[in-house]
Scaffold this motif. Structure first.
Motif, PDB file in Angstrom:
ATOM      1  N   ASP A   3      38.161  36.279  52.243  1.00  0.00           N
ATOM      2  CA  ASP A   3      38.337  35.915  50.833  1.00  0.00           C
ATOM      3  C   ASP A   3      37.022  36.044  50.075  1.00  0.00           C
ATOM      4  O   ASP A   3      37.002  36.551  48.954  1.00  0.00           O
ATOM      5  N   ASP A   4      35.926  35.582  50.688  1.00  0.00           N
ATOM      6  CA  ASP A   4      34.612  35.689  50.041  1.00  0.00           C
ATOM      7  C   ASP A   4      34.240  37.146  49.792  1.00  0.00           C
ATOM      8  O   ASP A   4      33.701  37.488  48.742  1.00  0.00           O
ATOM      9  N   ASP A   5      34.529  38.008  50.765  1.00  0.00           N
ATOM     10  CA  ASP A   5      34.225  39.428  50.599  1.00  0.00           C
ATOM     11  C   ASP A   5      34.979  40.010  49.403  1.00  0.00           C
ATOM     12  O   ASP A   5      34.416  40.773  48.620  1.00  0.00           O
ATOM     13  N   ALA A   6      36.232  39.648  49.264  1.00  0.00           N
ATOM     14  CA  ALA A   6      37.039  40.149  48.152  1.00  0.00           C
ATOM     15  C   ALA A   6      36.487  39.659  46.814  1.00  0.00           C
ATOM     16  O   ALA A   6      36.439  40.413  45.835  1.00  0.00           O
ATOM     17  N   VAL A   7      36.049  38.411  46.769  1.00  0.00           N
ATOM     18  CA  VAL A   7      35.487  37.857  45.533  1.00  0.00           C
ATOM     19  C   VAL A   7      34.175  38.561  45.187  1.00  0.00           C
ATOM     20  O   VAL A   7      33.984  38.994  44.041  1.00  0.00           O
ATOM     21  N   ARG A   9      33.176  41.497  46.134  1.00  0.00           N
ATOM     22  CA  ARG A   9      33.484  42.893  45.788  1.00  0.00           C
ATOM     23  C   ARG A   9      34.018  42.975  44.367  1.00  0.00           C
ATOM     24  O   ARG A   9      33.628  43.847  43.592  1.00  0.00           O
ATOM     25  N   ALA A  10      34.886  42.055  43.998  1.00  0.00           N
ATOM     26  CA  ALA A  10      35.447  42.055  42.651  1.00  0.00           C
ATOM     27  C   ALA A  10      34.370  41.776  41.608  1.00  0.00           C
ATOM     28  O   ALA A  10      34.339  42.406  40.547  1.00  0.00           O
ATOM     29  N   GLU A  54      43.707  40.636  43.565  1.00  0.00           N
ATOM     30  CA  GLU A  54      43.579  40.663  45.018  1.00  0.00           C
ATOM     31  C   GLU A  54      42.556  39.634  45.497  1.00  0.00           C
ATOM     32  O   GLU A  54      42.714  39.015  46.539  1.00  0.00           O
ATOM     33  N   ALA A  55      41.506  39.420  44.701  1.00  0.00           N
ATOM     34  CA  ALA A  55      40.471  38.438  45.038  1.00  0.00           C
ATOM     35  C   ALA A  55      40.860  37.034  44.572  1.00  0.00           C
ATOM     36  O   ALA A  55      40.081  36.096  44.726  1.00  0.00           O
ATOM     37  N   ASN A  56      42.045  36.894  43.994  1.00  0.00           N
ATOM     38  CA  ASN A  56      42.558  35.614  43.491  1.00  0.00           C
ATOM     39  C   ASN A  56      41.728  35.073  42.327  1.00  0.00           C
ATOM     40  O   ASN A  56      41.677  33.873  42.099  1.00  0.00           O
ATOM     41  N   PRO A  75      38.038  30.386  43.262  1.00  0.00           N
ATOM     42  CA  PRO A  75      37.257  31.102  44.279  1.00  0.00           C
ATOM     43  C   PRO A  75      35.749  31.130  43.978  1.00  0.00           C
ATOM     44  O   PRO A  75      34.938  31.019  44.902  1.00  0.00           O
TER      45      PRO A  75
END
Length: 116
Positions: A3-7, A9-10, A54-56, A75
């Motif tokens: 989840d942290d990676d997605a945040v 990255r976003a 996707e990163a919420n 997040p």
């Protein structure tokens, strides 16, 4: 990907940060409203919103035929709690205020007077 990676990255893209800023200023906007005044196609904005979803970081809700987008700060708050609250927050706030004061617009004018 966590989840942290997605945040992270976003948030790494300036266009996505701009969209989040626009939602922070006025939550509940449609895709068309978010596109106004941007130098991006509607399709590009939709793709950026998909990454944010996707990163919420963005949630949406249908209202009739419209799809309204809302910022989800949770997040970012979780990352801040994990990474920032481990430090002395008052000291970090003081350093940030000092940086803002030293780099503020009034200091730009002073620097011009002293320029050769």
């Amino acid at each position: 990907m966590t989840d942290d990676d997605a945040v992270f990255r976003a948030l790494a893209d300036g266009s996505r940060r701009l969209l989040l800023d626009r939602l922070r200023a006025r939550d509940g906007q449609t895709l068309g409203q978010l596109c106004l005044g941007l130098d991006m196609s509607r399709q590009a904005v939709a793709k950026h919103l998909a990454v944010l979803e996707e990163a919420n970081l963005v949630a949406w809700q249908r209202q009739g035929r419209e799809k309204l987008h809302f910022i989800n700060p949770v997040p970012i708050h979780q990352i801040a709690r994990r990474w920032i609250t481990q430090f002395d927050l008052p000291r970090l706030d003081a350093l940030a205020a000092l940086k803002d004061r030293l780099e503020g617009p009034e200091n730009d004018e002073q620097g011009k007077d002293n320029a050769p």
